[in-house]
Design a protein around this motif. Structure first.
Motif, mmCIF file in Angstrom:
data_model
loop_
_atom_site.group_PDB
_atom_site.id
_atom_site.type_symbol
_atom_site.label_atom_id
_atom_site.label_comp_id
_atom_site.label_asym_id
_atom_site.label_seq_id
_atom_site.Cartn_x
_atom_site.Cartn_y
_atom_site.Cartn_z
ATOM 1 N N SER A 130 0.818 -1.218 0.000
ATOM 2 C CA SER A 130 0.000 0.000 0.000
ATOM 3 C C SER A 130 0.845 1.259 0.000
ATOM 4 N N SER A 161 -6.316 -2.815 0.350
ATOM 5 C CA SER A 161 -7.290 -1.799 -0.064
ATOM 6 C C SER A 161 -7.600 -0.832 1.072
ATOM 7 N N GLU A 188 -4.621 1.513 1.548
ATOM 8 C CA GLU A 188 -4.510 2.481 0.459
ATOM 9 C C GLU A 188 -5.564 3.580 0.570
ATOM 10 N N GLY A 189 -6.665 3.283 1.276
ATOM 11 C CA GLY A 189 -7.721 4.289 1.444
ATOM 12 C C GLY A 189 -7.500 5.230 2.609
#
Length: 234
Positions: free
Chosen positions: A41, A117, A120-121
């Motif tokens: 990430s 995910s 990364e957010g």
């Protein structure tokens, strides 16, 4: 015979083995996938797509193909299998430890991708503030990043567990069907259908169906509440 009497006479060992396998796999994969998800990430290297493709292979690779290579790789004819059998006295093929190894490889993307995910957010300013405060990468991961991706974390843990419970092709090839050792629920259903014991197969299948539905419902409800809590719905 009533339904409760039928349920009471059923052999629930395959389900206990499935839950044991799923629990061990989920726990191991959490600690294996967490640092890799965190690293991916944060990475923008050229090799990132290659690593992502390799770790995602079990999603698209036929279970029979993966099972075949695992069967060979864990057997006594391979260096890894020979090492475990000769040095540690542990046989991996047609054994519960072999099922754990196979399940970890097969379910790896289901743990890795939701965690990656979620990381990364995250707001990069929050991560940068942690580094400016003197916290290292591991402290930032455990104390800042992980508590702020609860929906992704819950999704990764629960989906990995449920996916492992439902495994069939890989566990059948690597573990076979040894009662009390490798005969998990999915394999038991397959054998019940082969012997035309549809009544018991219906019950076993219904248990897995309800479990799968309950798991997915729980994930969606939890994520919806998290979005409401953080202002995701207006």
């Amino acid at each position: 015979m009533s339904l409760w009497e039928t349920l009471g006479k059923l052999d629930w060992t395959p389900f206990l083995l499935s839950f044991k396998l799923a629990g061990a796999t989920t726990l191991i994969l959490f600690f294996l996938a967490l640092p890799l998800a965190w690293r991916l990430s944060r990475s923008s290297s050229r090799g990132k797509p290659l690593i992502e493709a390799l770790t995602a292979l079990p999603i698209v690779l036929p279970p029979s193909v993966l099972g075949f290579y695992l069967l060979w790789g864990l057997s006594a004819q391979s260096p890894l299998g020979a090492f475990f059998e000769e040095t540690l006295g542990m046989k991996l093929v047609f054994s519960f430890p072999g099922l754990v190894v196979a399940s970890c490889l097969y379910s790896f993307p289901f743990m890795l991708q939701p965690l990656q995910s979620g990381f990364e957010g995250l707001d990069r300013r929050m991560i940068e503030a942690s580094y400016l405060a003197g916290k290292g990468s591991w402290q930032t991961l455990w104390r800042i990043a992980l508590p702020n991706i609860k929906p992704s974390l819950v999704t990764a843990l629960i989906v990995t567990f449920a996916h492992t419970v439902g495994e069939f092709g890989v566990v059948l090839m690597v573990g076979g069907s040894i009662p009390g050792e490798t005969r998990v629920a999915s394999v038991a259903i397959y054998e019940l259908v082969e012997t035309m014991d549809y009544a018991t197969a219906h019950i076993y299948s219904a248990v897995l169906l309800l479990l799968s539905f309950g798991v997915l419902l729980g994930v969606f409800v939890f994520n919806r509440r998290q979005k409401r809590k953080h202002g995701g719905f207006r």
